[in-house]
Design a protein around this motif. Structure first.
Motif, short mmCIF file in Angstrom:
data_model
loop_
_atom_site.label_atom_id
_atom_site.label_comp_id
_atom_site.label_asym_id
_atom_site.label_seq_id
_atom_site.Cartn_x
_atom_site.Cartn_y
_atom_site.Cartn_z
N LEU A 4 -106.24 15.09 -141.69
CA LEU A 4 -105.14 15.97 -142.07
C LEU A 4 -103.95 15.08 -142.43
CD1 LEU A 4 -106.95 17.49 -139.86
CD2 LEU A 4 -105.05 19.07 -139.77
N ILE A 5 -103.43 15.22 -143.66
CA ILE A 5 -102.35 14.35 -144.12
C ILE A 5 -101.07 15.14 -144.38
CG2 ILE A 5 -103.96 12.68 -145.12
CD1 ILE A 5 -103.12 13.77 -147.91
N ASN A 6 -99.97 14.42 -144.50
CA ASN A 6 -98.65 14.98 -144.82
C ASN A 6 -98.16 16.00 -143.80
OD1 ASN A 6 -98.63 13.38 -147.11
ND2 ASN A 6 -99.32 15.01 -148.45
N LEU A 7 -98.50 15.78 -142.54
CA LEU A 7 -98.05 16.70 -141.49
C LEU A 7 -96.54 16.60 -141.26
CD1 LEU A 7 -101.00 16.23 -138.99
CD2 LEU A 7 -100.54 18.21 -140.44
N GLY A 8 -95.96 15.45 -141.58
CA GLY A 8 -94.52 15.28 -141.42
C GLY A 8 -93.71 15.86 -142.56
N GLN A 9 -94.39 16.37 -143.57
CA GLN A 9 -93.73 16.96 -144.72
C GLN A 9 -92.95 18.20 -144.27
OE1 GLN A 9 -96.41 18.70 -147.63
NE2 GLN A 9 -95.49 17.36 -149.17
N THR A 10 -91.79 18.43 -144.86
CA THR A 10 -90.95 19.55 -144.49
C THR A 10 -91.71 20.87 -144.56
OG1 THR A 10 -89.02 18.40 -145.34
CG2 THR A 10 -88.79 20.77 -144.99
N ASP A 66 -97.93 11.27 -139.39
CA ASP A 66 -97.99 11.99 -140.65
C ASP A 66 -99.42 12.44 -140.94
OD1 ASP A 66 -96.57 12.98 -142.94
OD2 ASP A 66 -97.62 11.48 -144.14
N GLU A 67 -100.37 11.86 -140.22
CA GLU A 67 -101.76 12.26 -140.41
C GLU A 67 -102.52 12.19 -139.09
OE1 GLU A 67 -103.92 8.26 -141.98
OE2 GLU A 67 -102.65 9.28 -143.43
N VAL A 68 -103.58 13.00 -139.01
CA VAL A 68 -104.44 13.04 -137.83
C VAL A 68 -105.89 13.02 -138.33
CG1 VAL A 68 -105.21 14.43 -135.85
CG2 VAL A 68 -102.78 14.35 -136.46
N THR A 69 -106.68 12.11 -137.77
CA THR A 69 -108.10 12.00 -138.13
C THR A 69 -108.94 12.62 -137.02
OG1 THR A 69 -107.66 10.00 -139.39
CG2 THR A 69 -109.94 10.41 -138.76
N ALA A 117 -113.21 17.22 -131.26
CA ALA A 117 -111.80 17.62 -131.31
C ALA A 117 -110.92 16.46 -130.86
CB ALA A 117 -111.57 18.83 -130.41
N VAL A 118 -109.67 16.50 -131.30
CA VAL A 118 -108.68 15.51 -130.84
C VAL A 118 -107.42 16.25 -130.42
CG1 VAL A 118 -109.53 13.61 -132.28
CG2 VAL A 118 -107.74 15.09 -133.15
N ARG A 119 -106.72 15.64 -129.48
CA ARG A 119 -105.40 16.14 -129.06
C ARG A 119 -104.35 15.26 -129.73
NH1 ARG A 119 -108.43 15.82 -124.43
NH2 ARG A 119 -108.83 17.80 -123.41
N GLN A 120 -103.27 15.90 -130.19
CA GLN A 120 -102.18 15.13 -130.79
C GLN A 120 -100.85 15.74 -130.38
OE1 GLN A 120 -102.23 12.19 -132.80
NE2 GLN A 120 -100.12 12.38 -132.10
N LYS A 121 -99.93 14.89 -129.90
CA LYS A 121 -98.60 15.34 -129.50
C LYS A 121 -97.66 15.26 -130.69
CE LYS A 121 -98.79 14.16 -124.63
NZ LYS A 121 -98.09 13.51 -123.52
N PHE A 122 -96.76 16.27 -130.77
CA PHE A 122 -95.72 16.32 -131.79
C PHE A 122 -94.40 16.66 -131.10
CE2 PHE A 122 -99.60 17.31 -134.08
CZ PHE A 122 -99.50 16.50 -135.20
N VAL A 123 -93.32 16.01 -131.51
CA VAL A 123 -92.00 16.25 -130.94
C VAL A 123 -91.18 17.08 -131.93
CG1 VAL A 123 -89.90 15.19 -130.03
CG2 VAL A 123 -92.11 14.07 -129.68
#
Length: 180
Positions: A115-121, A143-146, A152-158
């Motif tokens: 998944l790319i461009n997650l930091g995009q507005t 900005d991306e998660v593989t 499954a993967v866990r990913q933290k976002f602030v």
């Protein structure tokens, strides 16, 4: 020592001098000069914006059309994510001025997905109980998660702000409820 003017200096000079040349012989009220300069600058800004937009779209199209070096298929929209990645809000951790949300991404395919461009507005938002969006903040957000195949993967976002309780997390337009 180089005494030649830079390209930007030459361009600025052309922008200033061109309307003056066009206005030669016109009334001296300045409106023709102002209108000519306005049109020239507006055209320049529009061309620059279209150029940058084209570059951005070209990079995205290029990334989507090829696999990653590790064989990952690229996902850059909610439509591409359908029937391939399931999203779940796993955890919400408030702090003084921000809050951290842990998302789970489950890959149901036999292919590694990125998944790319997650930091995009607007790609990733936390929506509070009053309906207001909180955007990502800080440099620690990826900005991306593989996501490996069939796992499954866990990913933290602030996210910024902590005015109201968070009800949902929006990923590319789809809302996922926060567990109470």
């Amino acid at each position: 020592m180089n005494l030649l003017p830079s390209r930007s200096t030459l361009f600025a000079s052309v922008l200033v001098i061109s309307p003056l040349c066009l206005a030669e012989g016109e009334p001296t009220d300045g409106s023709v000069i102002k209108d000519s300069t306005k049109a020239a600058v507006s055209s320049f800004i529009t061309a620059g914006k279209n150029l940058l937009g084209g570059v951005s779209e070209g990079v995205l199209d290029g990334r989507e059309s090829v696999q990653g070096t590790d064989g990952a298929a690229i996902i850059s929209s909610g439509e591409q994510m359908k029937d391939r990645i399931a999203v779940e809000v796993l955890k919400l951790e408030p702090s003084d001025e921000n809050f951290t949300i842990t998302l789970g991404f489950k890959n149901s395919t036999d292919t590694q997905l990125r998944l790319i461009n997650l930091g995009q507005t607007g790609a990733l938002l936390a929506i509070d109980q009053a309906g207001y969006a909180n955007k990502l903040t800080g440099m620690e957000n990826p900005d991306e998660v593989t996501v490996p195949p069939k796992t499954a993967v866990r990913q933290k976002f602030v996210f910024e702000g902590m005015n109201e309780a968070i009800n949902t997390v929006r990923v590319w337009g789809a809302d996922y409820p926060v567990k109470k």
